[in-house]
Design a protein around this motif. Structure first.
Motif, PDB file in Angstrom:
ATOM      1  N   ALA A  39       0.836  -1.209   0.000  1.00  0.00           N
ATOM      2  CA  ALA A  39       0.000   0.000   0.000  1.00  0.00           C
ATOM      3  C   ALA A  39       0.867   1.255   0.000  1.00  0.00           C
ATOM      4  O   ALA A  39       0.605   2.214  -0.743  1.00  0.00           O
ATOM      5  CB  ALA A  39      -0.934  -0.006   1.209  1.00  0.00           C
ATOM      6  N   HIS A  40       1.919   1.265   0.846  1.00  0.00           N
ATOM      7  CA  HIS A  40       2.828   2.419   0.866  1.00  0.00           C
ATOM      8  C   HIS A  40       3.531   2.589  -0.478  1.00  0.00           C
ATOM      9  O   HIS A  40       3.736   3.720  -0.945  1.00  0.00           O
ATOM     10  CB  HIS A  40       3.866   2.244   1.976  1.00  0.00           C
ATOM     11  CG  HIS A  40       3.315   2.485   3.345  1.00  0.00           C
ATOM     12  ND1 HIS A  40       2.894   3.733   3.779  1.00  0.00           N
ATOM     13  CD2 HIS A  40       3.122   1.645   4.386  1.00  0.00           C
ATOM     14  CE1 HIS A  40       2.466   3.646   5.022  1.00  0.00           C
ATOM     15  NE2 HIS A  40       2.589   2.395   5.414  1.00  0.00           N
ATOM     16  N   GLU A  69       0.988   3.972  -3.137  1.00  0.00           N
ATOM     17  CA  GLU A  69       0.549   5.344  -2.872  1.00  0.00           C
ATOM     18  C   GLU A  69       1.690   6.351  -2.935  1.00  0.00           C
ATOM     19  O   GLU A  69       1.451   7.561  -2.868  1.00  0.00           O
ATOM     20  CB  GLU A  69      -0.118   5.407  -1.497  1.00  0.00           C
ATOM     21  CG  GLU A  69      -1.426   4.622  -1.428  1.00  0.00           C
ATOM     22  CD  GLU A  69      -1.971   4.535  -0.017  1.00  0.00           C
ATOM     23  OE1 GLU A  69      -1.377   5.172   0.874  1.00  0.00           O
ATOM     24  OE2 GLU A  69      -2.975   3.839   0.188  1.00  0.00           O
ATOM     25  N   HIS A 113       0.347   0.702 -10.086  1.00  0.00           N
ATOM     26  CA  HIS A 113      -0.954   1.082  -9.538  1.00  0.00           C
ATOM     27  C   HIS A 113      -1.999   0.006  -9.834  1.00  0.00           C
ATOM     28  O   HIS A 113      -2.093  -0.499 -10.961  1.00  0.00           O
ATOM     29  CB  HIS A 113      -1.402   2.424 -10.124  1.00  0.00           C
ATOM     30  CG  HIS A 113      -0.573   3.568  -9.646  1.00  0.00           C
ATOM     31  ND1 HIS A 113      -0.804   4.866 -10.040  1.00  0.00           N
ATOM     32  CD2 HIS A 113       0.499   3.616  -8.816  1.00  0.00           C
ATOM     33  CE1 HIS A 113       0.069   5.667  -9.475  1.00  0.00           C
ATOM     34  NE2 HIS A 113       0.885   4.924  -8.730  1.00  0.00           N
ATOM     35  N   SER A 139      -1.895  -4.234  -6.093  1.00  0.00           N
ATOM     36  CA  SER A 139      -1.578  -4.458  -4.684  1.00  0.00           C
ATOM     37  C   SER A 139      -1.465  -5.943  -4.336  1.00  0.00           C
ATOM     38  O   SER A 139      -0.576  -6.351  -3.584  1.00  0.00           O
ATOM     39  CB  SER A 139      -2.634  -3.795  -3.791  1.00  0.00           C
ATOM     40  OG  SER A 139      -3.935  -4.291  -4.110  1.00  0.00           O
TER      41      SER A 139
END
Length: 211
Positions: free
Chosen positions: A100-101, A104, A113, A116
């Motif tokens: 996630a880090h 983003e 993108h 995940s």
């Protein structure tokens, strides 16, 4: 200790933001309660376990000695099952958090993108490969991560202190807001102690949600 430190230091990374949302101007004092609890609560327990188990067996071996032969063995076996489950959950959640880090991050290429799940699975496989290669290698990676994380936090602290030194009114305004809202230092300490359980639970919940 570094394996535990990676998780604990990341918790401290979440804590200030959560404390600010819950306690406002009292957030530095509320976070200080967590740090003091670590030094005077968790650290003495770690030292006691290390003294009673100098060869690394840990608290499980200490509990085994409290029970008779077969009861102790079965008890340890059950605890190892829980530890193995917790270990897998921690690896999975940490990998999801890291993906996630990564996604983003504004510097991450757009090709990552929406990926995940594949990134999380890749990180889980990478972590599994490290532990399959050897526990010593895993400890080495954990040590490196702790050193880098502490260095980054030191930079953040230094920059923050430079900001306060360059704008001393920030500290004065914070102090004024504290006394205007709570009146006395004793009231500040009391409210910080009352807010501590909420901060700890909110921090745990946020870590689970983020992961």
């Amino acid at each position: 200790m570094c394996l535990t430190g990676v998780d604990y230091f990341s918790t401290l990374g979440y804590q200030p933001g959560i404390a600010f949302l819950a306690a406002g101007a009292l957030s530095p004092l509320a976070t200080l309660v967590l740090v003091l609890l670590t030094f005077f609560g968790a650290l003495p327990i770690y030292r006691y376990v290390a003294r009673e188990s100098p060869h690394g067996e840990g608290s499980i071996a200490m509990l085994e000695h409290l029970l008779t032969w077969w009861k102790g063995k079965l008890f340890v076996l059950a605890l190892l099952g829980f530890l193995a489950t917790d270990f897998i959950i921690t690896i999975t959640l940490s990998s999801a958090d890291a993906s996630a880090h990564l996604i983003e991050n504004p510097l991450t290429p757009h090709v990552f993108h929406g990926q995940s799940v594949p990134i999380t699975l890749f990180l889980v496989a990478l972590l599994g490969a490290v532990f399959l290669r050897g526990f010593k290698e895993a400890i080495g990676i954990a040590l490196s991560l702790v050193v880098v994380y502490l260095a980054l936090n030191l930079i953040v602290v230094i920059v923050g202190l430079e900001h306060i030194a360059g704008q001393p009114h920030v500290f004065v305004d914070w102090k004024t807001a504290l006394f205007k809202a709570h009146g006395s230092p004793l009231a500040m300490i009391g409210i910080s102690l009352l807010l501590f359980p909420k901060l700890a639970l909110d921090c745990l919940a946020l870590r689970l949600v983020c992961r």
